[in-house]
Design a protein around this motif. Structure first.
Motif: not given
Lengths: 59, 667
Positions: A16-18, A13
Motif C-alpha cells: 500500500s506504500g504505508d 504495508r
C-alpha cells in the motif's frame, strides 16, 4: 503464527506504500551523500507528485 | 526421475481437467451450466499457458537473462528506479492494469450468450493480451524503462511515435466519456446510488487531508478509515432514499448528472493531486482488490447456475445493447480481460523501473494479465447468472424497447426471454430502486448479479445494500480512472502545446492548468453529453469506438514487439507477437469498416446520420427534438471520421513497421 501475521502485515504495508517514509529514512541513513532530510509531509507530497505525473491507471 | 514423472502426470491431469471443463462449456446447449466449469476451465488454461507458453517465450523468444542487471539496479535513484520485491511489483502492476474495463466489456458482450465472450477472454488473454504485456515489459526493460511512445519512435519512426501519442489521447477521451456514461446511467433517478457516489468525494477529500496533514503517508490506516466511511455512505444512502425530504436532492435525470460529472472531472484535474485523486485511488484500490477477492470466494462456494444460453440470436448483429454481429464486435467489446493496448502503457511505464530481476518478467507481465482475465470471467459469470430476460430488461436502451415498461417487456418476451413487469418491479424494489429498466452501460446489471451472489452468500435481506455497494465499488474506480485520465490528458496537452509556446508546457502554471484541463474535459464531456441525449443509450456508439481505439493501441504495441523481433534476427519467432497482431488488424479493420460503412443504422455511423437526416426532411421528428437530432447527426459523422482516422493510423504503423523491419534486417 504470529510471525506469519507480522510478515503479512509488512507485505500489506509495503504494497500500500504505508512504509515508504520508513524506507526513505533507512536509505537516508545508509546513503553516503547527505541530502537534506525531507519531513514526512514533504516526502508524501513528493511521492504523490512523482506517482501521478504519468499514466498510472488503466481502463 | 520419479519426481519428473509425477510433475508430468500433474500437468497431464490439469490439461485433461481443463479440456473436460472447456468441452462441457462449449458443447452444452439448452441446459443450465454451472459457473464452476467456467472457473475450472479458466484456471486450467491459465496454469498451462503460464507454465508452458510464458516460460517458452521467456526462454526461447526473449531469452531472459537473470544475471543481467535491470534498469532498477543500474539506474537506481530511489525515485523512479527502485528495486522492488516481485510480489509488490505484481500488486502495483495488477492494480494499475485492472480498471473498470474487464467488468463492463464482458457484461455488454453477454448479449451474444456466454460462449463467445468466454472463449475470447480465455484465448485472447493467453495468446494475445498476456503476450503483449510481457513482451512490452521485456523490451522496455532492455531499453532502460522507455515508454511505448519512445520505443515506437525509436523502432518504427516518427510516424509510430506520433501515432501512439495521438492514439493514447483519443483512447483517454473516449474511455473517460464512456465510463462517465456508465456512472451516469447507474445514478439516474436513483437517490441511493447518487448520494452514495456523491459521498465518495468528501470522503476522499477527508482522507486526502488526513494523509497530508494529520497522519502523513499512513496509507493503510487512512484506507481502512475511508473504507469504513464508504460502507457508512452506502448505509446512509438507504436512509436518504427513504426520506421524502432528502431524496429529492439526489433524484436527477441523466443530463443533470452528466453535467455534474463534467464539472467534477474539471475540478479533479485542477485540484492538487493530494486532495482528491490520490486518496480516491487508495480507496478504490483497497475496495477493488477486496471486492474481487470476496466475489471469487462467493462464486466458488455458491457455484451458481449460468442462466444465459451459450449463444443468443443476437450473434447475427441485431442485439439490443449494441448493434453488430459476433464477429468482429465481441473482439472489440471485450478488450480489457483479453487484450488491451492500454496495458502496454503501464508495462512500459512504472513497472519496468521496479523489477530487480528479468526472471520475474513472466510473472508480472504474463501473470498479472491472466489475473485480469480472471476478473473478466467473474464479471461474465455475474452477468450471466441473471435470467436473460432480466439482463436484457436492464441493459436494453429506450430507443430499442421503448420507455413504457409493459412495451419493453412485450418486446423482450418476443425475443424468447421470459420476464414480467411484476418481476422487474419486485427486483427493483429488492435492490432499493424505483426502476431497473434501461439502465444501460453494464454497471447496474453487474451490480444486480453481484448483489444476487453476495446476497446468497451473506443474506438476501441485504440485497439493496449489496446492490448499492456494488454500484459504489464500480463508481469509485471509474471516477479514479476519470480523474487520472483527465490529468494525463492535461499533461499530454501541456506537453504538445508547450512545443509551440514553452510557457504553456510548465505543468504548474495555473493558466495552462486551467486551459488544458478545460480542453480535455470539453473533449470527453462532449461525447458524454451526446451519449446521454442519444435515445439508443450512447453505449451503442461509444463502447465500440473505445474498443477500436484500444485494440489499435494494442496493435501498435505488438507492431513494436514484432518489429524488434524481426530486427534482432528472430524472424522465426515473430509469430508470437505477429499472430495476435494479425488478428487485431483483421478485427479492428473489419469493425471499423462496418462502423463507418454498414447500411444497418444501428451499426454504421454514416447510415445512421443519413437516416436521421431523412427523418428530419420527411417531418418525422418532433419540432422540439430537431436541434438534438442535428447534434446527433453531427456526432455520427464525427465518429465516422474518428474511426477512419484510427484505421489510417493502424495501417500506417503496421506498414511502416514491416518496411523498417525488413529493410533494416536486410541492410
Amino acid at each position: 503464527m504470529l510471525k506469519t501475521i507480522k510478515s503479512f502485515y509488512e507485505f500489506i504495508r509495503r504494497l500500500s506504500g504505508d512504509d515508504l517514509y520508513d524506507l526513505y529514512l533507512e536509505n537516508h541513513k545508509k546513503c553516503s551523500k547527505k541530502h537534506n532530510l525531507m519531513t514526512k509531509k514533504k516526502f508524501y507530497q513528493a511521492t504523490l507528485d512523482r506517482k501521478w505525473s504519468g499514466i498510472k491507471r488503466c481502463c | 526421475m520419479i519426481e519428473k514423472y509425477s510433475k508430468n502426470i500433474i500437468w497431464i491431469l490439469v490439461a485433461l481437467l481443463g479440456a473436460a471443463a472447456f468441452s462441457t462449456i462449449a458443447l452444452s446447449r439448452n441446459e443450465n451450466i454451472n459457473a464452476v466449469w467456467f472457473i475450472t476451465a479458466a484456471a486450467c488454461i491459465y496454469m498451462i499457458a503460464y507454465r508452458f507458453y510464458a516460460s517458452w517465450i521467456a526462454a526461447k523468444v526473449l531469452v531472459i537473462d537473470e544475471n543481467k542487471k535491470t534498469p532498477a539496479l543500474r539506474l537506481r535513484n530511489d525515485k523512479d528506479f527502485i528495486p522492488t520485491d516481485k510480489w509488490i511489483v505484481f500488486g502495483h502492476h495488477f492494480a494499475a492494469i485492472a480498471g473498470p474495463g474487464p467488468l463492463v466489456g464482458p457484461t455488454l458482450a453477454a448479449q451474444f450468450g456466454y460462449l463467445p465472450g468466454m472463449l475470447w477472454i480465455l484465448i485472447g488473454a493467453v495468446l494475445g493480451g498476456a503476450v503483449q504485456d510481457m513482451t512490452t515489459l521485456f523490451f522496455s526493460m532492455r531499453r532502460n524503462g522507455k515508454s511505448l511512445g519512445q520505443m515506437a519512435r525509436d523502432e518504427i519512426g516518427i510516424i509510430g511515435g506520433t501515432a501512439s501519442l495521438i492514439g493514447t489521447f483519443l483512447i483517454m477521451v473516449i474511455l473517460i466519456a464512456v465510463l462517465g456514461l456508465v456512472v451516469v446511467n447507474a445514478m439516474k433517478h436513483s437517490p441511493w446510488a447518487t448520494s452514495t457516489v456523491a459521498a465518495t468525494i468528501p470522503i476522499a477529500i477527508f482522507i486526502g487531508i488526513y494523509l497530508r496533514s494529520i497522519r502523513s503517508g499512513r496509507v493503510l490506516e487512512a484506507s481502512l478509515i475511508g473504507f469504513g466511511l464508504l460502507l457508512l455512505a452506502v448505509f446512509a444512502g438507504g436512509l436518504i432514499d427513504h426520506s421524502e425530504t432528502m431524496r429529492i436532492y439526489f433524484d436527477h435525470d441523466s443530463l443533470t448528472l452528466a453535467w455534474a460529472v463534467i464539472f467534477y472531472g474539471f475540478a479533479a484535474a485542477v485540484l492538487p493531486v493530494w486532495l482528491l485523486l490520490a486518496p480516491r485511488d487508495y480507496l478504490s484500490t483497497f475496495v477493488k482488490l477486496g471486492t474481487v477477492i470476496v466475489l471469487a470466494i462467493a462464486i466458488m462456494t455458491l457455484q451458481p447456475e449460468i442462466k444465459m444460453p451459450a449463444l443468443t440470436q443476437f450473434t447475427n448483429g441485431t442485439g439490443p445493447i449494441f448493434g453488430g454481429s459476433v464477429f468482429p464486435f465481441v473482439f472489440i467489446t471485450i478488450a480489457c480481460g483479453s487484450i488491451s493496448g492500454f496495458h502496454s502503457l503501464i508495462a512500459s511505464g512504472t513497472t519496468p523501473k521496479l523489477l530487480d530481476n528479468e526472471k520475474y518478467i513472466p510473472m508480472i507481465g504474463y501473470g498479472a494479465m491472466l489475473l485480469e482475465s480472471f476478473v473478466a470471467i467473474m464479471a461474465l459469470i455475474a452477468a450471466t447468472v441473471l435470467e436473460p430476460g432480466v439482463f436484457f430488461a436492464i441493459n436494453s436502451p429506450v430507443g430499442v424497447v421503448g420507455a413504457d415498461a409493459a412495451g419493453a417487456i412485450q418486446k423482450i418476451n418476443s425475443w424468447g426471454f421470459k420476464v414480467s413487469v411484476e418481476e422487474m418491479e419486485l427486483l427493483a424494489k429488492n435492490m432499493g430502486e424505483t426502476s431497473l429498466f434501461a439502465r444501460t452501460g453494464g454497471a447496474p446489471s453487474l451490480a444486480v448479479g453481484m448483489a444476487n451472489i453476495f446476497g446468497k452468500a451473506f443474506g438476501t435481506h441485504l440485497l439493496a445494500m449489496w446492490y448499492h455497494f456494488a454500484i459504489m465499488f464500480e463508481a469509485i474506480f471509474i471516477l479514479t480512472t476519470l480523474d487520472a485520465g483527465t490529468r494525463v490528458g492535461r499533461f499530454m496537452l501541456q506537453d504538445m502545446i508547450g512545443n509551440i509556446y514553452p510557457k504553456f508546457g510548465q505543468t504548474s502554471w495555473m493558466p495552462s492548468i486551467i486551459l488544458s484541463s478545460a480542453i480535455v474535459v470539453s473533449c470527453w464531456g462532449y461525447f458524454l453529453y451526446i451519449g446521454v441525449i442519444d435515445p439508443n443509450g450512447g453505449v451503442n456508439i461509444l463502447w465500440p469506438l473505445f474498443g477500436i481505439a484500444n485494440q489499435m493501441l494494442a496493435a501498435i504495441a505488438l507492431s513494436v514487439g514484432t518489429g524488434i523481433l524481426i530486427k534482432s534476427k528472430k524472424l522465426k519467432y515473430a509469430w508470437v507477437t505477429g499472430l495476435p497482431l494479425l488478428w487485431l488488424i483483421i478485427v479492428t479493420t473489419s469493425a471499423a469498416y462496418q462502423k463507418i460503412f454498414s447500411q444497418d443504422i444501428r451499426v454504421g455511423f454514416i447510415a445512421a446520420a443519413r437516416d436521421l437526416t431523412d427523418k428530419i426532411n420527411m417531418g418525422l421528428i418532433d419540432s422540439d427534438k430537431i436541434s438534438i437530432t442535428h447534434q446527433l447527426i453531427f456526432n455520427q459523422k464525427l465518429d465516422a471520421f474518428i474511426t477512419l482516422f484510427l484505421l489510417i493510423i493502424l495501417w500506417t504503423v503496421v506498414i511502416d513497421m514491416l518496411r523498417i523491419s525488413f529493410f533494416k534486417n536486410k541492410s
